[in-house]
Design a protein around this motif. Structure first.
Motif, PDB file in Angstrom:
ATOM      1  N   THR A 163       0.813  -1.222   0.000  1.00  0.00           N
ATOM      2  CA  THR A 163       0.000   0.000   0.000  1.00  0.00           C
ATOM      3  C   THR A 163       0.846   1.271   0.000  1.00  0.00           C
ATOM      4  N   GLY A 164       2.157   1.137  -0.003  1.00  0.00           N
ATOM      5  CA  GLY A 164       3.018   2.321  -0.012  1.00  0.00           C
ATOM      6  C   GLY A 164       3.283   2.801  -1.420  1.00  0.00           C
ATOM      7  N   GLY A 165       4.044   3.888  -1.524  1.00  0.00           N
ATOM      8  CA  GLY A 165       4.437   4.393  -2.829  1.00  0.00           C
ATOM      9  C   GLY A 165       3.266   4.921  -3.629  1.00  0.00           C
ATOM     10  N   PHE A 166       3.422   4.916  -4.941  1.00  0.00           N
ATOM     11  CA  PHE A 166       2.387   5.413  -5.832  1.00  0.00           C
ATOM     12  C   PHE A 166       2.686   4.880  -7.229  1.00  0.00           C
ATOM     13  N   GLY A 167       1.858   5.236  -8.198  1.00  0.00           N
ATOM     14  CA  GLY A 167       2.091   4.796  -9.564  1.00  0.00           C
ATOM     15  C   GLY A 167       2.079   3.286  -9.696  1.00  0.00           C
ATOM     16  N   TYR A 168       3.103   2.746 -10.316  1.00  0.00           N
ATOM     17  CA  TYR A 168       3.181   1.305 -10.579  1.00  0.00           C
ATOM     18  C   TYR A 168       3.908   0.542  -9.467  1.00  0.00           C
TER      19      TYR A 168
END
Length: 211
Positions: A163-168
């Motif tokens: 669930t961390g980060g963003f995009g791909y």
């Protein structure tokens, strides 16, 4: 304050990553990076159309436009996912793979659907980033343009994880890892990420601008 720099983005995830990277630079530890590093909207710069056809072209377009509009040094990046079996696509179209107004989740879902029958041995992919630093002629450091590229090699998963980060991030597993990029901490991700590599390569120049 010693100086201020604009990150040419409206993406708050990128802004957090950039500030975290600069926080690790000893020469900048005296700065309040929440004030010294601002996003384009905070600096009053309009969105810049990504009309280039490479990461480098789009990165420089954004940095030049924001530096010209604000009179401040500007850092921009263009990054995306390059999938081996797609010949490097989505590439510079990564942010709008499912359409001009598409969301991250729709982009991921479409890509996973397109590659649903591709076996693991052919699911190689890499995050690629080109970062640019442009200083305007009015700045004490003088005018200049610098670019740097970073790559994070890995394998595309068949479903989202983390669930961390963003995009791909939820669908790329870095080489040598058992977790997706979205399952890494920010510190772990910055240490290996394509964006972290590109920004780190510009860090010495950025220190000169801010310190």
């Amino acid at each position: 304050m010693s100086g201020q720099i604009v990150l040419a983005t409206a993406n708050q995830g990128k802004l957090r990553e950039f500030r975290a990277l600069l926080a690790a630079q000893p020469a900048l530890r005296h700065l309040d990076l929440d004030t010294a590093v601002v996003d384009a909207a905070t600096a009053g710069a309009p969105a810049v159309p990504e009309t280039g056809v490479t990461f480098a072209e789009n990165s420089l377009l954004k940095a030049r436009a924001v530096a010209a509009h604000t009179g401040l040094p500007a850092v921009a990046d263009d990054s995306g996912l390059a999938v081996d079996v797609l010949g490097g696509a989505p590439g510079f179209l990564s942010a709008r793979w499912a359409g001009a107004q598409s969301s991250d989740i729709n982009n991921r879902r479409l890509l996973l659907e397109q590659l649903s029958d591709v076996p693991a041995r052919h699911r190689g992919a890499a995050f690629v980033c080109v970062a640019s630093l442009v200083t305007p002629s009015s700045h004490r450091a003088g005018p200049g343009e610098h670019t740097a590229e970073g790559r994070l090699e890995g394998t595309l998963l068949t479903q989202e994880r983390g669930t961390g980060g963003f995009g791909y991030d939820p669908i790329l597993q870095p080489a040598g890892e058992t977790r997706s990029c979205a399952e890494l901490t920010m510190e772990e991700k910055n240490a290996i990420s394509h964006r972290g590599q590109a920004f780190a390569a510009l860090a010495e120049r950025i220190v000169e601008v801010l310190a």
